[in-house]
Write an enzyme that holds these catalytic residues in place. Structure first.
Site, mmCIF file in Angstrom:
data_model
loop_
_atom_site.group_PDB
_atom_site.id
_atom_site.type_symbol
_atom_site.label_atom_id
_atom_site.label_comp_id
_atom_site.label_asym_id
_atom_site.label_seq_id
_atom_site.Cartn_x
_atom_site.Cartn_y
_atom_site.Cartn_z
ATOM 1 N N LYS A 179 0.721 -1.120 0.167
ATOM 2 C CA LYS A 179 0.065 0.058 0.043
ATOM 3 C C LYS A 179 0.884 1.204 -0.006
ATOM 4 O O LYS A 179 1.380 1.602 1.127
ATOM 5 C CB LYS A 179 -0.957 0.188 0.982
ATOM 6 C CG LYS A 179 -1.879 0.920 0.955
ATOM 7 C CD LYS A 179 -2.435 1.485 2.394
ATOM 8 C CE LYS A 179 -1.873 2.812 2.763
ATOM 9 N NZ LYS A 179 -1.457 3.865 2.006
ATOM 10 N N GLU A 257 9.980 1.710 10.147
ATOM 11 C CA GLU A 257 11.263 2.588 9.672
ATOM 12 C C GLU A 257 10.238 4.071 9.847
ATOM 13 O O GLU A 257 9.735 4.436 8.912
ATOM 14 C CB GLU A 257 11.437 2.674 8.270
ATOM 15 C CG GLU A 257 12.385 1.306 7.929
ATOM 16 C CD GLU A 257 13.632 1.118 8.541
ATOM 17 O OE1 GLU A 257 14.216 1.945 8.781
ATOM 18 O OE2 GLU A 257 14.087 -0.049 8.674
ATOM 19 N N CYS A 291 14.033 11.429 5.478
ATOM 20 C CA CYS A 291 13.969 11.012 7.030
ATOM 21 C C CYS A 291 15.049 11.263 7.394
ATOM 22 O O CYS A 291 15.212 11.399 8.797
ATOM 23 C CB CYS A 291 13.609 9.386 7.125
ATOM 24 S SG CYS A 291 14.532 8.255 5.918
ATOM 25 N N GLU A 392 10.312 16.398 14.261
ATOM 26 C CA GLU A 392 10.757 16.300 12.849
ATOM 27 C C GLU A 392 9.834 17.241 12.148
ATOM 28 O O GLU A 392 8.557 17.106 12.104
ATOM 29 C CB GLU A 392 10.347 14.885 12.416
ATOM 30 C CG GLU A 392 10.841 14.464 11.008
ATOM 31 C CD GLU A 392 10.451 13.190 10.281
ATOM 32 O OE1 GLU A 392 9.389 12.938 10.638
ATOM 33 O OE2 GLU A 392 11.317 12.643 9.477
HETATM 34 P P1 NAD Z 1 2.551 8.551 7.263
HETATM 35 O O1 NAD Z 1 2.722 8.014 8.770
HETATM 36 O O2 NAD Z 1 1.613 9.836 7.292
HETATM 37 O O3 NAD Z 1 2.072 7.786 6.060
HETATM 38 C C1 NAD Z 1 2.937 6.681 5.916
HETATM 39 C C2 NAD Z 1 1.888 5.604 5.188
HETATM 40 O O4 NAD Z 1 1.042 5.187 6.211
HETATM 41 C C3 NAD Z 1 1.049 6.088 4.070
HETATM 42 O O5 NAD Z 1 1.087 5.009 3.042
HETATM 43 C C4 NAD Z 1 -0.375 6.414 4.850
HETATM 44 O O6 NAD Z 1 -1.304 6.219 3.922
HETATM 45 C C5 NAD Z 1 -0.384 5.091 5.797
HETATM 46 N N1 NAD Z 1 -1.368 5.411 6.909
HETATM 47 C C6 NAD Z 1 -1.694 6.175 7.510
HETATM 48 N N2 NAD Z 1 -2.439 6.072 8.794
HETATM 49 C C7 NAD Z 1 -2.366 4.778 8.870
HETATM 50 C C8 NAD Z 1 -2.746 3.764 9.706
HETATM 51 N N3 NAD Z 1 -3.394 4.359 10.752
HETATM 52 N N4 NAD Z 1 -2.447 2.535 9.901
HETATM 53 C C9 NAD Z 1 -1.718 2.072 8.847
HETATM 54 N N5 NAD Z 1 -1.040 2.774 7.819
HETATM 55 C C10 NAD Z 1 -1.515 4.384 7.864
HETATM 56 O O7 NAD Z 1 3.839 9.176 6.770
HETATM 57 P P2 NAD Z 1 4.264 10.149 5.387
HETATM 58 O O8 NAD Z 1 3.856 11.369 5.837
HETATM 59 O O9 NAD Z 1 3.762 9.610 4.169
HETATM 60 O O10 NAD Z 1 5.714 10.057 5.374
HETATM 61 C C11 NAD Z 1 6.715 10.700 6.072
HETATM 62 C C12 NAD Z 1 7.116 10.210 7.050
HETATM 63 O O11 NAD Z 1 8.000 9.069 6.992
HETATM 64 C C13 NAD Z 1 8.326 10.900 8.040
HETATM 65 O O12 NAD Z 1 8.160 10.961 9.410
HETATM 66 C C14 NAD Z 1 9.593 10.275 7.552
HETATM 67 O O13 NAD Z 1 10.832 10.359 8.356
HETATM 68 C C15 NAD Z 1 9.202 8.928 7.477
HETATM 69 N N6 NAD Z 1 10.026 8.120 6.628
HETATM 70 C C16 NAD Z 1 11.000 7.387 7.267
HETATM 71 C C17 NAD Z 1 12.018 6.608 6.398
HETATM 72 C C18 NAD Z 1 13.094 5.671 7.156
HETATM 73 O O14 NAD Z 1 13.747 5.146 6.282
HETATM 74 N N7 NAD Z 1 13.075 5.738 8.384
HETATM 75 C C19 NAD Z 1 12.042 6.540 5.223
HETATM 76 C C20 NAD Z 1 11.100 7.619 4.539
HETATM 77 C C21 NAD Z 1 10.279 8.242 5.214
#
Ligand code: NAD
Length: 498
Positions: A179, A257, A291, A392
């Site tokens: 997803k 992650e 990230c 962040e």
């Molecule tokens: P997010 O947590 O809003 O969403 C991530 C994913 O989770 C999306 O596909 C979203 O639809 C889904 N999602 C939303 N609510 C959910 C729930 N209740 N249960 C399961 N899935 C759900 O994150 P974002 O805004 O898309 O991405 C940015 C974040 O990702 C930042 O915090 C960044 O640091 C992190 N990130 C981390 C890494 C790493 O390697 N550690 C890499 C890239 C991004």
């Protein structure tokens, strides 16, 4: 105006479909807020169908027990297809995320390398035999697939993040439901179209790899679903916590992650020009929506005033624009909502006493007004008590803190709930190693920022996550370990007297 593409984006049980209830979502281009495509908005019924299909494909055993060379061939074929469609994928990633074409090309190449790495690693994977201490018994430890894996990814590195999960999951013999983020799903849909050919060629059962597009509720449905054995999630801390809670109900394996608040430590003995250059890349690549962005600059007192002046001067010269255009160095933020969130962080920082040295405003060029742009921003007079230093921001905002001694630098750098990545800059090799050892981070760069390779693990200490992607550990995430004991000539042992 570019045409809006209607994408049939659910790939379930080996075929493409719309959402069962017909719902769709419009995906927009962050450069000018124009509509790019519509994708299906999966409901819990669609998620359930995808999980059931993955479950059936796994339980039949044809993929889990397929010769590993056959699974590796699917990854290799997909890697070849990515390279064949490199420009198309890079353009699509830029349209969807706003990042520059050069960055998108890098993402396609990195994804290709990761597919090739796991294709090779899986074929050299072997269990081990263990001494039983008995001549009549043999014992071996083997690694088997976990089962049905839910792969949930964020919007900032769509193609790269899904590949980091998909490649080891399939190499290990799992079946998957992916997803992508609802904000940037387009390259994941294209990846699945390319993957499909390899799966068909290998005779993989329908349902080996499924794709559902949709928002948070679709992700939550995956994290809760009793048919899922493992959730690999990349995204924000708050969402990660809720995934962990949902997964606890059926004790799924969880790999997380999450975010970072990453220190970039610069000692005064470092070449100023080089360290300024890297400080800019660390903080402002992809407009800071990374990230591992080096969003906390820790500067040793000494030449700090000169350093900050040069940093601010060069930040002010960064060219914002269309990621597809030659000469653009930074694209927009991904959405209007996200820019508003970054601007709230910025206002809070100024209210807490931070001093603006560069940026802090939207650009004034007419051609950038429709997009979600914000100028690269440098803030000084920062300290760990401020929200902008602790939380962040995930945008083009760099905070500067000062220190005197090595111990103070380490203490400042570790004073955060996160532990993803960071760097130390110094010409003193002993100090570099000492500091690297003491930093509570999953990745430490010495005199560099941002490089990584598929062979080396990626992941976070503390609240930046659990588990690792990439490297041999990235494959282990998707494997169960089994001990098989075999007695060669069994005979009664009469533990209990007859
Ligand atoms: P997010 O947590 O809003 O969403 C991530 C994913 O989770 C999306 O596909 C979203 O639809 C889904 N999602 C939303 N609510 C959910 C729930 N209740 N249960 C399961 N899935 C759900 O994150 P974002 O805004 O898309 O991405 C940015 C974040 O990702 C930042 O915090 C960044 O640091 C992190 N990130 C981390 C890494 C790493 O390697 N550690 C890499 C890239 C991004």
């Amino acid at each position: 105006m570019r045409p809006v593409v209607r994408t049939t984006s659910l790939f379930i049980d080996g075929s493409w479909s719309a959402a069962a209830d017909g719902r769709e979502r419009i995906v927009t281009n962050p450069f000018d807020a124009s509509d790019l495509a519509t994708v299906a908005e999966a409901s819990t019924a669609d998620v359930d169908r995808a999980v059931r299909s993955a479950r059936a494909a796994f339980d039949v055993g044809a993929w889990a027990h397929a010769p590993v060379a056959r699974r590796a061939a699917v990854l290799t074929a997909t890697a070849d297809a990515l390279q064949e469609h490199r420009e198309e994928l890079a353009r699509l990633e830029t349209l969807d995320t706003g990042k520059t074409l050069a960055e998108s090309r890098f993402d396609v190449d990195d994804s290709t390398s990761v597919l090739r790495y796991y294709a090779a690693l899986a074929t050299t994977e072997a269990g081990r035999t263990v001494d039983t201490g008995r001549p009549d018994a043999v014992s071996r430890v083997v690694h088997e697939p976990v089962g049905v894996c839910a792969l949930i990814t964020p919007w900032n590195y769509p193609l790269l993040q899904i590949t980091w999960k998909l490649a080891p999951a399939l190499a290990a013999g799992n079946t998957v439901v992916a997803k992508p983020s609802e904000v940037t799903p387009l390259t994941t849909v294209r990846l699945f179209e390319l993957l499909q050919a390899g799966l068909d060629e290998a005779g993989a059962p329908a349902g080996t790899a499924n794709l559902v597009t949709g928002g948070g509720p679709a992700g939550a449905a995956l994290a809760e679903h009793p048919g899922v054995d493992l959730v690999s999630f990349t995204g924000g801390l708050a969402t990660g916590r809720s995934v962990m809670r949902a997964a606890a109900e059926t004790v799924k394996k969880v790999a997380l992650e999450l975010g970072g608040k990453n220190p970039n430590i610069v000692f005064a003995d470092t070449d100023l020009d080089t360290a300024v250059d890297y400080a800019l890349t660390a903080a402002f690549l992809h407009s800071g929506q990374v990230c591992s962005a080096g969003s906390r600059l820790l500067l040793q007192r000494g030449r700090h005033a000169e350093f900050v002046a040069e940093l601010a001067r060069r930040a002010d010269r960064i060219r914002l624009g269309d990621g597809l255009a030659k000469g653009t160095e930074c694209g927009p933020l991904v959405s209007a909502e996200h820019r508003a969130k970054v601007e709230r962080h910025l206002a809070g920082a100024l209210a807490e006493g931070a001093v603006l040295r560069a940026g802090g405003v939207r650009p004034d060029q007419a051609e950038l007004q429709a997009g979600h742009f914000l100028r690269p921003t440098v803030l000084t007079e920062c300290h760990p008590g401020m929200a902008v230093v602790r939380e962040e921001v995930f945008g083009p905002v760099l905070t500067v803190e000062l220190f005197d001694e090595e111990d103070e630098a380490v203490a400042l750098a570790n004073d955060t709930p996160y532990g993803l990545a960071g760097a130390v800059w110094t010409n003193d090799a002993g100090r570099a190693e000492r500091v690297a050892q003491r930093l509570r981070l999953g990745t430490v760069w010495i005199n560099d920022y941002h490089p990584y390779v598929p062979q080396a693990e990626w992941g976070g200490f503390k609240q930046s996550g659990t588990g690792r992607e990439l490297g041999p550990s990235g494959l282990r995430e998707y494997q169960e370990t089994k001990h098989v004991w075999r007695t060669l000539n069994p005979a009664p042992q009469y533990w209990f007297a007859d």
